[in-house]
Design an enzyme around this catalytic site. Structure first.
Site, PDB file in Angstrom:
ATOM      1  N   SER A   1     -32.301 -23.174 -26.695  1.00  0.00           N
ATOM      2  CA  SER A   1     -32.340 -24.603 -27.055  1.00  0.00           C
ATOM      3  C   SER A   1     -31.938 -24.815 -28.514  1.00  0.00           C
ATOM      4  O   SER A   1     -31.186 -25.736 -28.832  1.00  0.00           O
ATOM      5  CB  SER A   1     -33.748 -25.158 -26.818  1.00  0.00           C
ATOM      6  OG  SER A   1     -34.101 -25.034 -25.464  1.00  0.00           O
TER       7      SER A   1
ATOM      8  N   THR B   1     -31.600 -27.696 -21.565  1.00  0.00           N
ATOM      9  CA  THR B   1     -32.648 -28.047 -20.593  1.00  0.00           C
ATOM     10  C   THR B   1     -32.782 -29.569 -20.545  1.00  0.00           C
ATOM     11  O   THR B   1     -32.304 -30.286 -21.441  1.00  0.00           O
ATOM     12  CB  THR B   1     -34.012 -27.454 -21.010  1.00  0.00           C
ATOM     13  OG1 THR B   1     -34.410 -28.076 -22.244  1.00  0.00           O
ATOM     14  CG2 THR B   1     -33.940 -25.942 -21.179  1.00  0.00           C
TER      15      THR B   1
ATOM     16  N   LEU C   1     -23.146 -18.685 -25.799  1.00  0.00           N
ATOM     17  CA  LEU C   1     -23.863 -19.391 -26.856  1.00  0.00           C
ATOM     18  C   LEU C   1     -25.312 -18.882 -26.963  1.00  0.00           C
ATOM     19  O   LEU C   1     -25.771 -18.514 -28.036  1.00  0.00           O
ATOM     20  CB  LEU C   1     -23.836 -20.905 -26.567  1.00  0.00           C
ATOM     21  CG  LEU C   1     -24.527 -21.794 -27.590  1.00  0.00           C
ATOM     22  CD1 LEU C   1     -23.846 -21.720 -28.951  1.00  0.00           C
ATOM     23  CD2 LEU C   1     -24.532 -23.256 -27.105  1.00  0.00           C
TER      24      LEU C   1
ATOM     25  N   GLU D   1     -27.097 -25.393 -19.723  1.00  0.00           N
ATOM     26  CA  GLU D   1     -26.305 -26.291 -20.587  1.00  0.00           C
ATOM     27  C   GLU D   1     -27.188 -27.337 -21.281  1.00  0.00           C
ATOM     28  O   GLU D   1     -26.849 -28.518 -21.349  1.00  0.00           O
ATOM     29  CB  GLU D   1     -25.152 -26.914 -19.796  1.00  0.00           C
ATOM     30  CG  GLU D   1     -24.264 -25.814 -19.233  1.00  0.00           C
ATOM     31  CD  GLU D   1     -22.830 -26.188 -18.976  1.00  0.00           C
ATOM     32  OE1 GLU D   1     -22.379 -27.215 -19.499  1.00  0.00           O
ATOM     33  OE2 GLU D   1     -22.173 -25.427 -18.260  1.00  0.00           O
TER      34      GLU D   1
ATOM     35  N   GLU E   1     -28.859 -16.834 -26.874  1.00  0.00           N
ATOM     36  CA  GLU E   1     -29.252 -15.490 -27.315  1.00  0.00           C
ATOM     37  C   GLU E   1     -30.685 -15.231 -26.855  1.00  0.00           C
ATOM     38  O   GLU E   1     -31.401 -16.181 -26.510  1.00  0.00           O
ATOM     39  CB  GLU E   1     -29.139 -15.394 -28.849  1.00  0.00           C
ATOM     40  CG  GLU E   1     -27.703 -15.590 -29.313  1.00  0.00           C
ATOM     41  CD  GLU E   1     -27.497 -15.341 -30.800  1.00  0.00           C
ATOM     42  OE1 GLU E   1     -28.507 -15.211 -31.531  1.00  0.00           O
ATOM     43  OE2 GLU E   1     -26.323 -15.252 -31.213  1.00  0.00           O
TER      44      GLU E   1
ATOM     45  N   GLY F   1     -41.928 -26.363   8.953  1.00  0.00           N
ATOM     46  CA  GLY F   1     -41.902 -24.897   8.877  1.00  0.00           C
ATOM     47  C   GLY F   1     -40.485 -24.358   8.820  1.00  0.00           C
ATOM     48  O   GLY F   1     -40.207 -23.365   8.136  1.00  0.00           O
TER      49      GLY F   1
HETATM   50  C1  LIG Z   1     -28.604 -18.959 -14.411  1.00  0.00           C
HETATM   51  C2  LIG Z   1     -28.361 -19.256 -15.854  1.00  0.00           C
HETATM   52  C3  LIG Z   1     -27.070 -19.307 -16.336  1.00  0.00           C
HETATM   53  C4  LIG Z   1     -26.825 -19.525 -17.694  1.00  0.00           C
HETATM   54  N1  LIG Z   1     -25.540 -19.487 -18.165  1.00  0.00           N
HETATM   55  C5  LIG Z   1     -25.340 -19.535 -19.503  1.00  0.00           C
HETATM   56  C6  LIG Z   1     -24.026 -19.317 -20.039  1.00  0.00           C
HETATM   57  O1  LIG Z   1     -23.052 -19.087 -19.313  1.00  0.00           O
HETATM   58  N2  LIG Z   1     -23.877 -19.333 -21.387  1.00  0.00           N
HETATM   59  C7  LIG Z   1     -24.909 -19.572 -22.241  1.00  0.00           C
HETATM   60  O2  LIG Z   1     -24.694 -19.586 -23.450  1.00  0.00           O
HETATM   61  N3  LIG Z   1     -26.163 -19.784 -21.764  1.00  0.00           N
HETATM   62  C8  LIG Z   1     -26.398 -19.764 -20.420  1.00  0.00           C
HETATM   63  N4  LIG Z   1     -27.673 -19.953 -19.922  1.00  0.00           N
HETATM   64  C9  LIG Z   1     -28.772 -20.146 -20.850  1.00  0.00           C
HETATM   65  C10 LIG Z   1     -29.349 -21.557 -20.839  1.00  0.00           C
HETATM   66  O3  LIG Z   1     -28.430 -22.455 -21.408  1.00  0.00           O
HETATM   67  C11 LIG Z   1     -30.687 -21.482 -21.584  1.00  0.00           C
HETATM   68  O4  LIG Z   1     -31.572 -20.770 -20.748  1.00  0.00           O
HETATM   69  C12 LIG Z   1     -31.243 -22.843 -21.935  1.00  0.00           C
HETATM   70  O5  LIG Z   1     -30.435 -23.482 -22.902  1.00  0.00           O
HETATM   71  C13 LIG Z   1     -32.674 -22.746 -22.470  1.00  0.00           C
HETATM   72  O6  LIG Z   1     -32.775 -21.784 -23.476  1.00  0.00           O
HETATM   73  P1  LIG Z   1     -33.938 -20.688 -23.385  1.00  0.00           P
HETATM   74  O7  LIG Z   1     -33.884 -20.061 -22.037  1.00  0.00           O
HETATM   75  O8  LIG Z   1     -33.816 -19.821 -24.559  1.00  0.00           O
HETATM   76  O9  LIG Z   1     -35.283 -21.510 -23.418  1.00  0.00           O
HETATM   77  P2  LIG Z   1     -36.024 -22.009 -24.743  1.00  0.00           P
HETATM   78  O10 LIG Z   1     -35.047 -22.629 -25.665  1.00  0.00           O
HETATM   79  O11 LIG Z   1     -36.888 -20.923 -25.239  1.00  0.00           O
HETATM   80  O12 LIG Z   1     -36.935 -23.169 -24.138  1.00  0.00           O
HETATM   81  C14 LIG Z   1     -38.160 -22.891 -23.467  1.00  0.00           C
HETATM   82  C15 LIG Z   1     -38.793 -24.229 -23.072  1.00  0.00           C
HETATM   83  O13 LIG Z   1     -39.055 -25.002 -24.262  1.00  0.00           O
HETATM   84  C16 LIG Z   1     -38.467 -26.284 -24.136  1.00  0.00           C
HETATM   85  N5  LIG Z   1     -38.035 -26.751 -25.447  1.00  0.00           N
HETATM   86  C17 LIG Z   1     -37.323 -26.066 -26.380  1.00  0.00           C
HETATM   87  N6  LIG Z   1     -37.106 -26.842 -27.464  1.00  0.00           N
HETATM   88  C18 LIG Z   1     -37.686 -28.051 -27.203  1.00  0.00           C
HETATM   89  C19 LIG Z   1     -37.810 -29.272 -27.922  1.00  0.00           C
HETATM   90  N7  LIG Z   1     -37.267 -29.425 -29.142  1.00  0.00           N
HETATM   91  N8  LIG Z   1     -38.479 -30.297 -27.343  1.00  0.00           N
HETATM   92  C20 LIG Z   1     -39.029 -30.157 -26.097  1.00  0.00           C
HETATM   93  N9  LIG Z   1     -38.954 -29.024 -25.383  1.00  0.00           N
HETATM   94  C21 LIG Z   1     -38.281 -27.975 -25.919  1.00  0.00           C
HETATM   95  C22 LIG Z   1     -37.274 -26.072 -23.201  1.00  0.00           C
HETATM   96  O14 LIG Z   1     -36.860 -27.288 -22.597  1.00  0.00           O
HETATM   97  C23 LIG Z   1     -37.867 -25.082 -22.215  1.00  0.00           C
HETATM   98  O15 LIG Z   1     -38.616 -25.788 -21.243  1.00  0.00           O
HETATM   99  C24 LIG Z   1     -27.920 -19.759 -18.571  1.00  0.00           C
HETATM  100  C25 LIG Z   1     -29.227 -19.744 -18.070  1.00  0.00           C
HETATM  101  C26 LIG Z   1     -29.458 -19.463 -16.737  1.00  0.00           C
HETATM  102  C27 LIG Z   1     -30.874 -19.417 -16.251  1.00  0.00           C
END
Ligand SMILES: Cc1cc2nc3c(=O)[nH]c(=O)nc-3n(C[C@H](O)[C@H](O)[C@H](O)COP(=O)(O)OP(=O)(O)OC[C@H]3O[C@@H](n4cnc5c(N)ncnc54)[C@H](O)[C@@H]3O)c2cc1C
Length: 380
Positions: free
Chosen positions: A133, A365, A126, A363, A128, A340
């Site tokens: 988010s 944040t 899902l 899944e 990119e 420690g």
């Molecule tokens: C180890 C790992 C495994 C993963 N596995 C998968 C997977 O299998 N498949 C998949 O599709 N994805 C996967 N992900 C991705 C994960 O779901 C995303 O990293 C997550 O949804 C956040 O998206 P982003 O990293 O683009 O952060 P962003 O969306 O850029 O968010 C950055 C910050 O802004 C905050 N934020 C964004 N919008 C808002 C809002 N409206 N209000 C308040 N705060 C906001 C977020 O909470 C975050 O703190 C994985 C990530 C990791 C680290």
């Protein structure tokens, strides 16, 4: 510490006993070494598949075990207490089977038995690079030409990217927004599908994540799940269930950290007594035990709503938010309890702390969970 569980059937008790035995034998002794080497334990997942643990909540007619979600989640909790990356792999695989199991046609569901017995491992694509988010803004595009879709774009942070056999790819087949998104089930062998080098993560290193590039990948049109334009609904429905899996992982991890901290605090002596007898530490551990019990209760209450066929997405968001915040707190404090010794690799608590962090991110944040809950409050 033994958790006293009320389970719906004797079969569920047997299943949890089997899981505990398998987790102690196959997971616990390997976790630290695999984490250090960042090595994916494919054979361990095959063992769990052979034991029937990779298709627990799905119908028996498709090769699943037809277990209530509350039972599946407690299996995950036990696995997570021994090795979080394996529990997370089970959770992601189960999530990856969901679109086909729930929205696939009878013909498409013929693939399910090989998925549910773990012969084929799944990925859920899902996120990119430009956004996780705001999933409805995704840009990976699939263009239909006769009986084929041509898929172009990049998926980011994909668990199992380099080891999966099938990929649920959420892509844009229509205009902007959620209604333009569809779900394709894509085989590993597809021309134009390129998993990239694994990211260097702070924890969960044996479950490497990577980008998956689709460069004019050609996917048969009969791999469209649930009809054009229904991809966002499928993605969100899968995540409701998946978030409970992450909450269960968090409870298992937090319980492991508490158990380790309590064991250490009982035997470690300072000022002539066990450190657990100092109220400052004992009260911290008491708070942890209480918060873990509360997280487990919240999670099981949401799961029972799901099992009863009732709406549960807000309760799932609450469970994911609360359980993962508890796991972060408990694992961080477990390092402190060991002093420690908590800061070195000889004890698992530093690893638990690094692992807990990711559960607050994946899944959706925890900010997004709060958003979901807050919106429901504003609406009702
Ligand atoms: C180890 C790992 C495994 C993963 N596995 C998968 C997977 O299998 N498949 C998949 O599709 N994805 C996967 N992900 C991705 C994960 O779901 C995303 O990293 C997550 O949804 C956040 O998206 P982003 O990293 O683009 O952060 P962003 O969306 O850029 O968010 C950055 C910050 O802004 C905050 N934020 C964004 N919008 C808002 C809002 N409206 N209000 C308040 N705060 C906001 C977020 O909470 C975050 O703190 C994985 C990530 C990791 C680290």
């Amino acid at each position: 510490m033994t958790v006293d569980r009320i389970l719906p059937t004797d079969e569920a008790h047997d299943l949890l006993d089997l899981t505990t035995e398998l987790a102690d034998r196959e997971l616990a002794p390997r976790a630290a070494q695999y984490e250090e080497r960042a090595e994916f334990p494919r054979e361990v997942l095959r063992t769990l598949g052979r034991a029937g643990l990779l298709g627990l909540p799905y119908p028996q007619e498709h090769g699943g075990a037809a277990q209530p979600y509350e039972v599946y989640l407690q299996v995950l909790e036990i696995l997570a207490g021994r090795w979080l990356a394996v529990a997370e792999a089970v959770s992601v695989h189960t999530l990856s089977c969901y679109p086909l199991a729930r929205f696939g046609t009878d013909e498409q569901r013929k693939l399910l038995p090989d998925m549910l017995d773990g012969e084929l491992l799944g990925a859920y694509c899902l996120s990119e690079p430009q956004g996780g988010s705001d999933a409805a803004a995704l840009t990976t595009r699939a263009v239909q030409d006769g009986d084929t879709y041509t898929v172009t774009g990049t998926k980011a942070w994909i668990t199992h990217a380099r080891v999966a056999d099938f990929y649920n790819v959420f892509c844009r087949t229509g205009g902007p927004g959620p209604k333009g998104i569809s779900c394709l089930l894509v085989d590993r062998a597809t021309d134009g599908l390129y998993p990239q080098t694994a990211e260097r993560t702070m924890g969960l290193r044996s479950s490497p994540v990577a980008q998956v590039v689709f460069d004019a990948a050609r996917v048969p049109a009969d791999r469209l799940i649930g009809g054009a334009g229904s991809g966002f609904t499928i993605a969100m429905s899968a995540l409701d269930a998946g978030r409970l899996g992450i909450a269960a992982c968090a409870v298992g991890l937090a319980q492991a950290a508490l158990d380790y901290a309590v064991g250490y605090a009982r035997q470690r002596q300072q000022f002539g007594r066990a450190i657990i007898d100092f109220q400052g530490l004992g009260f911290t551990l008491a708070d942890h035990a209480t918060q873990i019990s509360a997280a487990r209760a919240l999670l099981l209450s949401a799961a029972r709503l799901r099992d009863a066929g009732r709406p549960y997405s807000i309760e799932a968001a609450k469970a994911k938010l609360f359980a993962t915040d508890v796991a972060m707190r408990v694992t961080t404090d477990a390092v402190q309890v060991l002093g420690g010794a908590g800061y070195v690799l000889d004890h698992p608590v530093e690893r638990y702390m690094r692992e807990a962090k990711v559960l607050q991110i994946v899944e959706g944040t925890n900010q997004i969970q709060r958003l979901v809950i807050a919106r429901s409050l504003a609406r009702d």
